[in-house]
Write an enzyme that holds these catalytic residues in place. Sequence first.
Site, PDB file in Angstrom:
ATOM      1  N   GLU A   1      29.712  72.558   3.508  1.00  0.00           N
ATOM      2  CA  GLU A   1      28.976  73.202   2.418  1.00  0.00           C
ATOM      3  C   GLU A   1      28.733  74.681   2.676  1.00  0.00           C
ATOM      4  O   GLU A   1      28.749  75.497   1.748  1.00  0.00           O
ATOM      5  CB  GLU A   1      27.647  72.486   2.177  1.00  0.00           C
ATOM      6  CG  GLU A   1      27.796  71.120   1.522  1.00  0.00           C
ATOM      7  CD  GLU A   1      28.273  70.027   2.461  1.00  0.00           C
ATOM      8  OE1 GLU A   1      28.337  70.283   3.684  1.00  0.00           O
ATOM      9  OE2 GLU A   1      28.597  68.919   1.982  1.00  0.00           O
TER      10      GLU A   1
ATOM     11  N   HIS B   1      20.337  61.235  -0.879  1.00  0.00           N
ATOM     12  CA  HIS B   1      21.042  61.211  -2.160  1.00  0.00           C
ATOM     13  C   HIS B   1      20.075  61.258  -3.340  1.00  0.00           C
ATOM     14  O   HIS B   1      20.484  61.014  -4.471  1.00  0.00           O
ATOM     15  CB  HIS B   1      21.903  59.941  -2.289  1.00  0.00           C
ATOM     16  CG  HIS B   1      23.076  59.891  -1.368  1.00  0.00           C
ATOM     17  ND1 HIS B   1      22.953  59.680  -0.014  1.00  0.00           N
ATOM     18  CD2 HIS B   1      24.399  60.038  -1.591  1.00  0.00           C
ATOM     19  CE1 HIS B   1      24.160  59.679   0.542  1.00  0.00           C
ATOM     20  NE2 HIS B   1      25.051  59.896  -0.393  1.00  0.00           N
TER      21      HIS B   1
HETATM   22  C1  TPP Z   1      26.783  67.320   4.595  1.00  0.00           C
HETATM   23  C2  TPP Z   1      27.383  66.252   3.762  1.00  0.00           C
HETATM   24  N1  TPP Z   1      28.206  66.594   2.753  1.00  0.00           N
HETATM   25  C3  TPP Z   1      28.750  65.649   1.955  1.00  0.00           C
HETATM   26  C4  TPP Z   1      28.491  64.334   2.181  1.00  0.00           C
HETATM   27  C5  TPP Z   1      29.088  63.268   1.263  1.00  0.00           C
HETATM   28  N2  TPP Z   1      30.071  62.481   2.006  1.00  0.00           N
HETATM   29  C6  TPP Z   1      29.740  61.304   2.557  1.00  0.00           C
HETATM   30  S1  TPP Z   1      30.970  60.669   3.453  1.00  0.00           S
HETATM   31  C7  TPP Z   1      31.992  61.957   3.096  1.00  0.00           C
HETATM   32  C8  TPP Z   1      33.370  61.980   3.677  1.00  0.00           C
HETATM   33  C9  TPP Z   1      33.356  61.847   5.154  1.00  0.00           C
HETATM   34  O1  TPP Z   1      34.642  61.742   5.656  1.00  0.00           O
HETATM   35  P1  TPP Z   1      34.905  61.520   7.203  1.00  0.00           P
HETATM   36  O2  TPP Z   1      34.135  62.497   7.998  1.00  0.00           O
HETATM   37  O3  TPP Z   1      36.364  61.500   7.376  1.00  0.00           O
HETATM   38  O4  TPP Z   1      34.286  60.092   7.517  1.00  0.00           O
HETATM   39  P2  TPP Z   1      34.681  58.674   6.891  1.00  0.00           P
HETATM   40  O5  TPP Z   1      33.778  58.476   5.705  1.00  0.00           O
HETATM   41  O6  TPP Z   1      36.120  58.707   6.555  1.00  0.00           O
HETATM   42  O7  TPP Z   1      34.350  57.674   7.944  1.00  0.00           O
HETATM   43  C10 TPP Z   1      31.360  62.865   2.269  1.00  0.00           C
HETATM   44  C11 TPP Z   1      31.966  64.096   1.734  1.00  0.00           C
HETATM   45  C12 TPP Z   1      27.616  64.018   3.239  1.00  0.00           C
HETATM   46  N3  TPP Z   1      27.272  62.751   3.521  1.00  0.00           N
HETATM   47  N4  TPP Z   1      27.079  64.983   4.019  1.00  0.00           N
END
Ligand code: TPP
Lengths: 398, 339
Positions: free
Chosen positions: B75, B144
């Site tokens: 972000e 959220h």
């Molecule tokens: C700071 C932040 N930005 C956005 C999100 C929303 N979000 C939740 S999971 C995710 C993707 C995460 O991907 P990854 O790090 O590859 O982990 P995975 O879910 O694949 O295990 C996002 C964008 C969040 N939880 N925290």
Amino acid sequence: MSSPERWTQPQPAGTPAATAARPTSEQVIAGLRATSEGGPELVQLLTPEGERVHHPEFDVDFSDEELRGLYRDMVLVRRADREANALQRQGQLGLWVPLLGQEAAQIGAGRALRPEDMAFPGYREHGVAWCRGISPKDIMGMWRGTDHGSWDPVERRFHLYTIVIGNQCLNATGYAMGQRFEGKVGDDNGEATMVFFGDGATSQGDVHEAFVWASVYDAPLVFFCQNNQWAISEPTERQTRLPLYQRARGYGFPGIRVDGNDVLASLAVSRWALEECRHGNGPVLIEAFTYRMDAHTTSDDATRYRHSDELEAWKLKDPIERVRVHLSRNGIADHDWFDAVQAEADELAAELREHVYNLPDPPTERMFDHVYAEANPVLAAQRDEFLSYMSTFAGGEH
Amino acid sequence: MATPTIDRPTSTESATQTITIIKGLNMALRACMERDPKVIVMGEDVGKLGGVFRVTDGLQKDFGEQRVLDTPLAESGIVGTAIGLAMRGFRPVCEIQFDGFIFPAFDQIVSQLAKLHARSQGKIKLPIVIRVPFGGGIGAVEHHSESPESYFAHTAGLRVVACSNPVDAYWMLQQAIESDDPVLFFEPKRRYHEKGQLDPTAQPLPLYSSRVLRQGTTATIATYGPMVRTCMDAATAGAEDGVDLEVIDLRSLSPLDLDPVFESVRRTGRLVVVSEAPGEASISSEIAAKVQQECFYSLEAPVLRVTGFDTPYPASKLEEEYLPDLDRVLDAVDRSLAW
Ligand SMILES: Cc1ncc(C[n+]2csc(CCOP(=O)(O)OP(=O)(O)O)c2C)c(N)n1
Ligand SMILES: [Mg+2]
């Protein structure tokens, strides 16, 4: 296998160009991207076909009992995961974050930890939780909305789940710095910490800062990155041009890519990395090359952004199936034993379901509890006023 | 109060149609992107997926990957690079996936985005919109369901607005994109699917203005975002008991457009401010302070506030208790009347 110097030297000749991680659009369309074997550096000890292979640097033997134990762990956590997914579909949970496909990465890492080690999960680490003695039941409250995590992170040496992507990497670094400052690092009895995060998380500033801090303070910390190829709808190419494990070199510590669908490799590499940390050679980055076989969460519709061919290709590399084949082909387990594990899994699922049905809603005053460690008269007044207001509805719809 | 003059956005559609907030936002983005090739959309999962709430659905397909960016998961990166892009003449519309994930960008927002116009003596304009789905009531897990708007209203150099309905969503987002100031644009996610009638030929209100939604005589309610619906429902319920509430949708949180509130309070003598956000050191405190200053002799009772509690947002099984509801609003009105 490593001395810190090895990782602070310039890049050896012959390393692939940085753009090598970028697939052509044809590859993506063909669903080939994520199914490439993960590159020549991938550490693998058990092939998708269940064949034991040997690796020059991780020539580890596993007893039959150990092999059966790892299989059982994976079957049980997958069964609990599927049950929780179904419970969400039936409206019993608000949300579920599936671990399907990542059992080997997590069980391997989790079983490498010793009781006195510390672990910091993201939000998908149900398999690691299992290895820390946190039952799937203990995780349900968070997804049903009755609590934010029910276990004692200090006593269990397993932090609460962290949802804000990347935050936990710095927290884990500080914890590991503390282990070192307290003299708990340096020999076979040393302590270490492991932190879990995803491929998407590697873009966050917090994660990069954690790499810097852990490296300049020689923190006994294993960065365990599960590259499941997706961050919601974004493929790993949105986050990196370089294979993720190679990032470690830039920060001056070892990075290693392991077959995240191979529980033996995940365990062996994690054990090695934790050993390095115990002896003061931390930090280490492990990239577990795996695949998110389900949607991101129960709110997500993965068909909007990825081809089903990709999933089909990864199903052939299923983390549990290859161990099953290995166990039966080598006479390490027979039909009865497999049936018994399945029965145990079904029982676990039934208990989980029963537990969720009976989870009590928290009392209203819970939200005011523990906001501060010390007394706060402003909040106390707010709480009392609200509770007395609520009592005027006693017996009513509230 | 003075509001900057913004050209009235034009619309390509003409017939009245039923839209949701999501649809209104999507139409607004599309209209701005069609009008101005410098408008770009950036955020996590906004491209191929169309955003986790589908607000940007179809935009990448139609405008390409260079105008709808599926960004790396960072972000601070989204806002920090938007600043550079804006310096280069672009008008970035950033999406923060959920309220609770704006904090990694907090530094770029308050240290650079908010200050550069003043620091450069007006030489650098940053026409950036940061869209934030905010508020609770959707049964979500931690981070959220938050209402962080007061942090930004507290920061000089940022404009902060919150829409409450589909029609405002459609107009206000276009006006925000056309504003030369950075705008924090808060969207009431639990109202995302509520419907409204859009007449694209109508004249929208200026962006930085509040609106009297319901006229009444008993007491005034000032609110914004997701609580507007709650307060309108309270007014409907109150009317059955002879309580005639005036309801004002603030829309702009910084600058606040309080003239309609002052005017109303001078008639009713009573004000209840309602927000999901916690009350301490907040937008609701600001409103109470200003109204007491401007309307002191008209007030029959102190300004009362109905807000979220000063606790972390609770586990979702407790959110019904945490969030102001119709009963708590009417209870505050009763207390004001009984003063
Ligand atoms: C700071 C932040 N930005 C956005 C999100 C929303 N979000 C939740 S999971 C995710 C993707 C995460 O991907 P990854 O790090 O590859 O982990 P995975 O879910 O694949 O295990 C996002 C964008 C969040 N939880 N925290
Ligand atoms: Mg991922």
